[in-house]
Design an enzyme around this catalytic site. Structure first.
Site, PDB file in Angstrom:
ATOM      1  N   ASP A  36       0.863  -1.185   0.000  1.00  0.00           N
ATOM      2  CA  ASP A  36       0.000   0.000   0.000  1.00  0.00           C
ATOM      3  C   ASP A  36       0.899   1.234   0.000  1.00  0.00           C
ATOM      4  OD1 ASP A  36      -3.266   0.255   0.945  1.00  0.00           O
ATOM      5  OD2 ASP A  36      -2.066   2.105   0.949  1.00  0.00           O
ATOM      6  N   ASN A  89      -5.835  -4.715  -6.019  1.00  0.00           N
ATOM      7  CA  ASN A  89      -7.011  -4.067  -5.428  1.00  0.00           C
ATOM      8  C   ASN A  89      -6.852  -2.554  -5.276  1.00  0.00           C
ATOM      9  OD1 ASN A  89      -9.391  -3.950  -3.353  1.00  0.00           O
ATOM     10  ND2 ASN A  89      -7.599  -3.190  -2.237  1.00  0.00           N
ATOM     11  N   TYR A 156     -13.560   6.791 -13.542  1.00  0.00           N
ATOM     12  CA  TYR A 156     -13.620   5.551 -12.742  1.00  0.00           C
ATOM     13  C   TYR A 156     -14.234   4.423 -13.573  1.00  0.00           C
ATOM     14  CZ  TYR A 156     -14.485   2.529  -8.704  1.00  0.00           C
ATOM     15  OH  TYR A 156     -14.498   1.474  -7.823  1.00  0.00           O
ATOM     16  N   LYS A 160     -12.368   0.932 -14.787  1.00  0.00           N
ATOM     17  CA  LYS A 160     -12.816  -0.403 -14.368  1.00  0.00           C
ATOM     18  C   LYS A 160     -13.221  -1.254 -15.578  1.00  0.00           C
ATOM     19  CE  LYS A 160     -12.076   0.166  -9.965  1.00  0.00           C
ATOM     20  NZ  LYS A 160     -11.013  -0.582  -9.278  1.00  0.00           N
ATOM     21  N   ILE A 189     -19.739  -1.066  -1.562  1.00  0.00           N
ATOM     22  CA  ILE A 189     -19.233  -1.795  -0.400  1.00  0.00           C
ATOM     23  C   ILE A 189     -18.883  -0.767   0.660  1.00  0.00           C
ATOM     24  CG2 ILE A 189     -17.477  -3.426   0.417  1.00  0.00           C
ATOM     25  CD1 ILE A 189     -19.292  -4.571  -1.853  1.00  0.00           C
ATOM     26  N   THR A 191     -16.979   0.995   2.787  1.00  0.00           N
ATOM     27  CA  THR A 191     -15.564   1.236   3.126  1.00  0.00           C
ATOM     28  C   THR A 191     -15.357   2.755   3.183  1.00  0.00           C
ATOM     29  OG1 THR A 191     -14.874   1.428   0.826  1.00  0.00           O
ATOM     30  CG2 THR A 191     -14.838  -0.800   1.768  1.00  0.00           C
TER      31      THR A 191
HETATM   32  N1  LIG Z   1     -16.016   0.412  -1.885  1.00  0.00           N
HETATM   33  C1  LIG Z   1     -16.736   0.163  -2.966  1.00  0.00           C
HETATM   34  O1  LIG Z   1     -17.958   0.386  -2.998  1.00  0.00           O
HETATM   35  C2  LIG Z   1     -16.091  -0.429  -4.183  1.00  0.00           C
HETATM   36  C3  LIG Z   1     -16.932  -0.901  -5.187  1.00  0.00           C
HETATM   37  C4  LIG Z   1     -16.380  -1.452  -6.323  1.00  0.00           C
HETATM   38  C5  LIG Z   1     -15.018  -1.539  -6.456  1.00  0.00           C
HETATM   39  N2  LIG Z   1     -14.211  -1.066  -5.464  1.00  0.00           N
HETATM   40  C6  LIG Z   1     -12.770  -1.165  -5.675  1.00  0.00           C
HETATM   41  O2  LIG Z   1     -12.183  -1.917  -4.631  1.00  0.00           O
HETATM   42  C7  LIG Z   1     -10.863  -1.451  -4.394  1.00  0.00           C
HETATM   43  C8  LIG Z   1     -10.689  -1.101  -2.914  1.00  0.00           C
HETATM   44  O3  LIG Z   1     -11.665  -0.130  -2.585  1.00  0.00           O
HETATM   45  P1  LIG Z   1     -11.986   0.302  -1.080  1.00  0.00           P
HETATM   46  O4  LIG Z   1     -13.407   0.668  -1.061  1.00  0.00           O
HETATM   47  O5  LIG Z   1     -11.426  -0.670  -0.133  1.00  0.00           O
HETATM   48  O6  LIG Z   1     -11.133   1.668  -1.064  1.00  0.00           O
HETATM   49  P2  LIG Z   1     -10.345   2.411   0.126  1.00  0.00           P
HETATM   50  O7  LIG Z   1     -10.171   3.805  -0.321  1.00  0.00           O
HETATM   51  O8  LIG Z   1     -11.056   2.130   1.410  1.00  0.00           O
HETATM   52  O9  LIG Z   1      -8.927   1.661   0.117  1.00  0.00           O
HETATM   53  C9  LIG Z   1      -8.079   1.760  -1.008  1.00  0.00           C
HETATM   54  C10 LIG Z   1      -6.668   1.401  -0.586  1.00  0.00           C
HETATM   55  O10 LIG Z   1      -5.845   1.523  -1.767  1.00  0.00           O
HETATM   56  C11 LIG Z   1      -4.676   2.264  -1.417  1.00  0.00           C
HETATM   57  N3  LIG Z   1      -4.165   2.963  -2.610  1.00  0.00           N
HETATM   58  C12 LIG Z   1      -4.779   3.956  -3.301  1.00  0.00           C
HETATM   59  N4  LIG Z   1      -3.970   4.386  -4.285  1.00  0.00           N
HETATM   60  C13 LIG Z   1      -2.841   3.651  -4.229  1.00  0.00           C
HETATM   61  C14 LIG Z   1      -1.626   3.645  -4.963  1.00  0.00           C
HETATM   62  N5  LIG Z   1      -1.411   4.507  -5.980  1.00  0.00           N
HETATM   63  N6  LIG Z   1      -0.675   2.749  -4.636  1.00  0.00           N
HETATM   64  C15 LIG Z   1      -0.870   1.892  -3.601  1.00  0.00           C
HETATM   65  N7  LIG Z   1      -1.960   1.876  -2.842  1.00  0.00           N
HETATM   66  C16 LIG Z   1      -2.949   2.739  -3.161  1.00  0.00           C
HETATM   67  C17 LIG Z   1      -5.138   3.241  -0.341  1.00  0.00           C
HETATM   68  O11 LIG Z   1      -4.039   3.730   0.427  1.00  0.00           O
HETATM   69  C18 LIG Z   1      -6.096   2.365   0.460  1.00  0.00           C
HETATM   70  O12 LIG Z   1      -5.422   1.634   1.456  1.00  0.00           O
HETATM   71  C19 LIG Z   1     -10.643  -0.259  -5.336  1.00  0.00           C
HETATM   72  O13 LIG Z   1      -9.999  -0.706  -6.513  1.00  0.00           O
HETATM   73  C20 LIG Z   1     -12.059   0.165  -5.651  1.00  0.00           C
HETATM   74  O14 LIG Z   1     -12.150   0.834  -6.885  1.00  0.00           O
HETATM   75  C21 LIG Z   1     -14.719  -0.517  -4.326  1.00  0.00           C
END
Ligand SMILES: NC(=O)c1ccc[n+]([C@@H]2O[C@H](COP(=O)([O-])OP(=O)(O)OC[C@H]3O[C@@H](n4cnc5c(N)ncnc54)[C@H](O)[C@@H]3O)[C@@H](O)[C@H]2O)c1
Length: 252
Positions: A36, A89, A156, A160, A189, A191
């Protein structure tokens, strides 16, 4: 489910879906690499896991930087000698607004992390898995936003959609080398990312919940369990798929 000494990597593992996935790999008995850009929270997550007896490695990495991504994968090989499972991720949502108002900077930033950054990780992982006995399995974190459009999130959605096509292409290329590559498409989700998007406003959260026929948002653990299943031998004949974890949203 996993052989002893299986090595699993999760990017974006400091929080949210990535953290839940790293924890799920740990519960499945894997050695876990957390990567991360957030060094403090990533280190802490790795320390918490180590305290429970899990073999862990944390690597601070910005996935947009090819050198840092190379170093991450080299450290995994130097430490564990192999990489069996990877979950790409790390992602960002970027700014919200209609396409004509999406700045070039925002577009580049979102594509840079979500698509180009994931591509950099995927490249390194495929090279490792292609050269080791037993191949491996990879899950790329896409989104329902890669399957259908979402007004206000052009960069976004584009990123994706790109992740899904990258996944399908790599799956075809590496199927005969014993490497399976799938994508997961979560709905909303709960988060920190979703909290940023909804502003934690009750009405907005209800609207987000109502997007799903199950009338709720998903949990990070529900996504994590799907990742860990998809990279396990139980999903051994599944490759090149974009699997929704969305409470039925994309069945409408
Ligand atoms: N939460 C949702 O509703 C949802 C839905 C669909 C897809 N997603 C996808 O799931 C994944 C995780 O989402 P989340 O909700 O846990 O997000 P989040 O923001 O809670 O966590 C994302 C993590 O990625 C890290 N990160 C961001 N940019 C980075 C980089 N350049 N290098 C290394 N680390 C990096 C951040 O520090 C963080 O720890 C993402 O790809 C997001 O697009 C999330």
């Amino acid at each position: 489910m996993y052989k002893k000494d299986t090595v699993a990597l999760v990017t974006g593992a400091a929080t949210g879906i990535g953290l839940a996935t790293a924890q799920a790999y740990a519960r499945a008995g894997c050695r876990v690499v957390l990567a991360d850009r957030d060094e403090d929270r990533g280190q802490q997550a790795a320390r918490d896991m180590s305290a429970l007896g899990v073999e862990t490695l944390f690597v601070a990495v910005d996935v947009t930087d090819p050198d840092q991504v190379s170093t991450l994968h080299q450290r995994i090989i130097d430490t564990f000698g192999r990489l069996d499972a990877a979950c790409n991720n790390a992602g960002i949502e970027g700014d919200m607004g209609p396409t004509a108002d999406c700045s070039v900077e925002n577009f580049d930033r979102v594509i840079g992390v979500n698509l180009r950054g994931l591509f950099l990780c995927l490249k390194s992982q495929l090279a490792i898995m292609a050269s080791q006995p037993g191949g491996g399995a990879i899950v790329n974190m896409a989104s329902v936003a890669g399957l259908v459009g979402f007004a206000g999130l052009p960069a976004y959605c584009a990123s994706k959609g790109g992740v899904i096509q990258l996944t399908r292409t790599a799956a075809l290329e590496y199927a005969q080398l014993g490497i399976r590559i799938n994508a997961i498409c979560p709905g909303a989700i709960k988060t920190e990312m979703i909290d940023r998007i909804t502003g934690q406003d009750d009405d907005t959260e209800k609207q987000f919940a109502a997007l799903h026929p199950m009338n709720r948002m998903g949990t990070a653990h529900e996504v994590a369990d799907t990742v860990v299943w998809l990279t396990s031998s139980q999903a051994g004949f599944i490759t090149g798929q974009a699997v929704p974890v969305d409470g039925g949203m994309t069945s409408r």
